[in-house]
Design a protein around this motif. Structure first.
Motif: not given
Length: 343
Positions: A315-323
């Protein structure tokens, strides 16, 4: 010697050349006569011309009188009209009316004292004002009611990783061309609204036999190879006010450029490789010389190499990630969209 009326030589007012010119002119026109009916025409035309002049004078006087009375009235309306309530337009026109103004536009009639008289359509101005307000409110509500999250984001803080901490991802089965479409679904799990300012980043990673040098990611544009399954970029929003519990999507498409490589059959020759050391300490599967490091893959049965691509959205700003993983993928391009309101 007697002189005629045209003989002006005795007066001394003209010299001989002027007298000669005068005589020539008289001789040129002395036989000319007016046409028949000229006198009657003059008798009728002169009075008619005088009448038109009188009408023009009267019209100018009437115009001057009109402007002289209309300008003060306009000035009066301009000075008082700004303070009138637009929702009571009919009543305002009655209050400003004077004697002789007659029937008002909204059906009411003014009296000599300027007080409101008979009003056949009382409150018409109010209804118009109310309708206008209702229509405005209805249109605003309709546009925001379609998607509660798609509202103005002015003054709302940017979403943090904690607020968007539980995203999900999914992929569909490949279509006839081998293209795989997927979706990242991000939800505001907090109790406060926040602003999404962009889709973040989408990054592909090679897994297994996939070739990282043949894998790339680009933003989706109209007419690209993924246009058949991804929404048009005109549906993307530059920023989004995300209410608690509301979500947004970032979609992607994996478009393969070539298939995964096939493995080779292992050698059936039982004779030992003369270049291989007989020393048992070298370990099973170890080799020297021309070994390329793919001995494990070469020991498998013949077929397609196992390769996949891991597609990650941060997410924007280096937030949470999902793959999510795209199977049987070794080379191709990942096309991804901007922020899309969840349907």
């Amino acid at each position: 010697m007697n002189h005629g009326p045209d003989d002006l030589s005795s007066t001394g007012e003209f010299d001989s050349d002027e007298l000669a010119l005068r005589r020539m002119l008289h001789q040129a026109v002395q036989e000319m006569e007016p046409r028949d009916g000229t006198l009657d025409h003059l008798r009728k035309a002169v009075p008619a011309r005088r009448a038109r002049k009188r009408q023009a004078v009267v019209g100018m006087a009437a115009a001057a009188l009109f402007f002289g009375t209309a300008i003060p009235a306009v000035v009066h309306v301009s000075s008082t009209g700004t303070s009138a309530n637009t929702s009571n337009a009919g009543h305002t026109s009655q209050v400003q009316g004077g004697a002789g103004q007659g029937k008002q536009e909204d059906g009411g009639e003014s009296t000599a004292g300027g007080s409101p008289g008979k009003t056949e359509d009382k409150g018409k101005g109010e209804s118009k004002g109310d309708d206008k307000g209702k229509n405005t409110g209805a249109s605003t509500g309709a546009s925001s009611g379609t998607d509660p999250s798609a509202t103005t984001s002015a003054g709302t803080p940017v979403c943090t990783a904690a607020q968007l901490g539980t995203p999900t991802a999914s992929t569909a089965v490949p279509d006839a061309s081998g293209t795989v479409y997927g979706t990242f679904h991000i939800t505001n799990g907090s109790t406060a609204a926040c602003t999404v300012t962009g889709p973040g980043t989408v990054t592909p990673s090679a897994q297994g036999a996939a070739d990282s040098g043949k894998i790339s990611a680009v933003r989706h544009v109209s007419g690209d190879a993924a246009s058949a399954g991804l929404p048009d970029p005109s549906q993307e929003v530059p920023q989004l006010l995300l209410q608690p519990g509301s979500s947004y999507d970032v979609k992607f498409a994996w478009v393969p450029s070539e298939t995964c490589p096939t493995t080779t059959e292992p050698s059936t020759d039982p004779s030992p490789d003369p270049t291989t050391s007989p020393d048992a300490s070298a370990g099973e599967g170890s080799s020297t010389g021309g070994d390329t490091g793919t001995s494990t893959q070469l020991l498998t049965d013949g077929g397609t190499a196992d390769g996949s691509v891991l597609v990650t959205n941060t997410t924007e700003g280096g937030g949470s990630s999902v793959s999510t993983t795209v199977s049987n993928a070794c080379a191709g391009v990942v096309y991804w969209t901007g922020v899309l309101t969840s349907s």
